[in-house]
Design a protein around this motif. Structure first.
Motif, PDB file in Angstrom:
ATOM      1  N   LYS A 136       0.838  -1.207   0.000  1.00 12.82           N
ATOM      2  CA  LYS A 136       0.000   0.000   0.000  1.00 12.82           C
ATOM      3  C   LYS A 136       0.870   1.253   0.000  1.00 12.82           C
ATOM      4  N   ILE A 137       1.960   1.237   0.740  1.00  9.88           N
ATOM      5  CA  ILE A 137       2.873   2.386   0.745  1.00  9.88           C
ATOM      6  C   ILE A 137       3.408   2.631  -0.657  1.00  9.88           C
ATOM      7  N   ALA A 138       3.825   1.571  -1.342  1.00 11.94           N
ATOM      8  CA  ALA A 138       4.346   1.710  -2.708  1.00 11.94           C
ATOM      9  C   ALA A 138       3.277   2.278  -3.640  1.00 11.94           C
ATOM     10  N   GLU A 139       2.041   1.795  -3.509  1.00 11.47           N
ATOM     11  CA  GLU A 139       0.944   2.318  -4.337  1.00 11.47           C
ATOM     12  C   GLU A 139       0.713   3.801  -4.075  1.00 11.47           C
ATOM     13  N   LEU A 140       0.708   4.187  -2.815  1.00 10.14           N
ATOM     14  CA  LEU A 140       0.496   5.597  -2.467  1.00 10.14           C
ATOM     15  C   LEU A 140       1.638   6.471  -2.967  1.00 10.14           C
ATOM     16  N   GLU A 141       2.878   5.980  -2.855  1.00  7.77           N
ATOM     17  CA  GLU A 141       4.014   6.750  -3.350  1.00  7.77           C
ATOM     18  C   GLU A 141       3.944   6.917  -4.867  1.00  7.77           C
ATOM     19  N   ASP A 142       3.527   5.873  -5.585  1.00 12.33           N
ATOM     20  CA  ASP A 142       3.338   5.979  -7.036  1.00 12.33           C
ATOM     21  C   ASP A 142       2.260   7.007  -7.365  1.00 12.33           C
ATOM     22  N   ASP A 143       1.174   6.976  -6.601  1.00 14.08           N
ATOM     23  CA  ASP A 143       0.082   7.929  -6.812  1.00 14.08           C
ATOM     24  C   ASP A 143       0.560   9.355  -6.560  1.00 14.08           C
ATOM     25  N   ILE A 144       1.340   9.559  -5.521  1.00 15.56           N
ATOM     26  CA  ILE A 144       1.886  10.890  -5.222  1.00 15.56           C
ATOM     27  C   ILE A 144       2.765  11.368  -6.377  1.00 15.56           C
ATOM     28  N   ALA A 145       3.607  10.485  -6.900  1.00 17.44           N
ATOM     29  CA  ALA A 145       4.486  10.861  -8.015  1.00 17.44           C
ATOM     30  C   ALA A 145       3.662  11.248  -9.239  1.00 17.44           C
ATOM     31  N   ARG A 191       2.090  14.638  -8.617  1.00 12.58           N
ATOM     32  CA  ARG A 191       3.087  15.716  -8.723  1.00 12.58           C
ATOM     33  C   ARG A 191       3.381  16.038 -10.185  1.00 12.58           C
TER      34      ARG A 191
END
Length: 123
Positions: free
Chosen positions: A82-91, A94
């Protein structure tokens, strides 16, 4: 003595049917009294709080169930994913903001005339 489903729902700011659904899919364990009514002890209330919090940070119910697994490694795997998914979404967001900010300030009349816009589109 425990709390009723209505009391717990009000305390958590959710509808009672949500608690019933969580119980139905296995995300929440609630004991029943002799008449079949749900009785939420402190542990069940805390479990419901945890489910609500995990849902609020974006975990699906199957992910919540897995994140509350009895083995630490299983729970960590779900959370790491889930952290990886959220970080991808943030990128991605941006990049979208960067592109949109550029379009606001772009000196070209049409976006397809702008080399920078074309670069954003290709990426």
């Amino acid at each position: 003595m425990g709390k009723t489903i209505g009391q717990v729902a009000a305390e958590l700011g959710i509808e009672a049917h949500v608690l019933r659904h969580w119980e139905q899919v296995g995300a929440l364990a609630v004991r029943r009294d002799g008449s079949g009514y749900r009785v939420y002890d402190d542990a069940a209330v805390e479990q419901a709080r945890t489910v609500r919090r995990l849902r609020s940070v974006g975990l699906s119910l199957p992910e919540v169930i897995a994140a509350m697994a009895p083995t630490r490694s299983a729970a960590q795997a779900v959370v790491a994913t889930k952290i990886a998914e959220l970080e991808d979404d943030i990128a991605r967001r941006r990049q979208a903001i960067t592109f949109l900010r550029h379009t606001l300030e772009c000196r070209h009349r049409y976006l397809d005339e702008c080399p920078d816009c074309a670069r954003f589109v290709r990426d």
